[in-house]
Design a protein around this motif. Sequence first.
Motif, PDB file in Angstrom:
ATOM      1  N   ILE A 119       0.839  -1.207   0.000  1.00 42.16           N
ATOM      2  CA  ILE A 119       0.000   0.000   0.000  1.00 42.16           C
ATOM      3  C   ILE A 119       0.873   1.256   0.000  1.00 42.16           C
ATOM      4  N   GLU A 120       1.943   1.223   0.784  1.00 37.20           N
ATOM      5  CA  GLU A 120       2.844   2.382   0.881  1.00 37.20           C
ATOM      6  C   GLU A 120       3.444   2.739  -0.475  1.00 37.20           C
ATOM      7  N   PHE A 121       3.796   1.724  -1.272  1.00 44.52           N
ATOM      8  CA  PHE A 121       4.503   1.973  -2.531  1.00 44.52           C
ATOM      9  C   PHE A 121       3.633   1.736  -3.762  1.00 44.52           C
ATOM     10  N   SER A 139       4.409  -0.485 -10.987  1.00 41.62           N
ATOM     11  CA  SER A 139       4.392  -0.009  -9.604  1.00 41.62           C
ATOM     12  C   SER A 139       5.193  -0.968  -8.726  1.00 41.62           C
ATOM     13  N   PHE A 140       6.040  -0.393  -7.875  1.00 39.50           N
ATOM     14  CA  PHE A 140       6.757  -1.236  -6.919  1.00 39.50           C
ATOM     15  C   PHE A 140       5.772  -1.899  -5.945  1.00 39.50           C
ATOM     16  N   GLY A 141       4.669  -1.200  -5.668  1.00 41.24           N
ATOM     17  CA  GLY A 141       3.627  -1.776  -4.826  1.00 41.24           C
ATOM     18  C   GLY A 141       3.022  -3.019  -5.438  1.00 41.24           C
ATOM     19  N   PHE A 148       2.860 -10.789  -1.762  1.00 42.73           N
ATOM     20  CA  PHE A 148       1.840 -11.006  -0.740  1.00 42.73           C
ATOM     21  C   PHE A 148       0.910 -12.144  -1.150  1.00 42.73           C
ATOM     22  N   ALA A 149       0.441 -12.104  -2.391  1.00 39.89           N
ATOM     23  CA  ALA A 149      -0.495 -13.130  -2.857  1.00 39.89           C
ATOM     24  C   ALA A 149       0.159 -14.504  -2.846  1.00 39.89           C
TER      25      ALA A 149
END
Length: 231
Positions: A119-121, A139-141, A148-149
């Motif tokens: 979320i931050e990135f 996006s790095f996010g 995460f997934a």
Amino acid sequence: MDAIWSENNAYDLWLQVEIAASQAWTDEGVVPEEDMAKIRNATFDRATYDRIFDETKHDLVSFTRAVGESLGAEGRWIHHGLTSNDVKDTALSMQLAQSCDLLDRGVVELLNALRVRAIEFKNTPCIGRSHGIHAEPMSFGMKLALWFAEMKRNRDRLTSARKRVAVGMLSGPVGTFASVPPVIEESVCRQLDLSPAEVSNQVIQRDRHAEYVQVLALIAATLEKMATEIR
């Protein structure tokens, strides 16, 4: 993890299985309650075990004799009706379950960190790659969300594998229940928070242990991918 897989923990779990089995026999009216009251306080001494093992060269024989030296006549009920792997494999299942729980706590911590950082990135641009070279921006996010997934799937695998390794077996020599009835197995598994193996022979079948190792390999591969990417 060192503590979980230490010999001291293994012997402690062997003793837990033996005491739980004696309790099950007590509940069935085989072991007198006054004997069981003493068995609950049974102890294991490593020095005694080592001394006996030098003579017997058999781990469970040495173990039960060592435990028996902490008891009186009631020690005759220790290992009643059981075969060695009833104790060893059931204790191994407890070690596997303990290790899964420890690993799961680490996986959850990593998932929480990845969620926060994704979320931050989410609006931080980075170069995407195709065929190992620079491609379109991304996006790095998104990269973190991919990890995460994947880790979430790994956690699902770990949870599923835990259910299959957390099984107990107290079915006597070659698994026929000739010397110990199924009610004893059911009671011991209930006491130790395990599920009875659906069917077993001399051992709990090793596909369960193989699946556990495969899940560890998948988790390790994900961590290696993340580490290589960050580096």
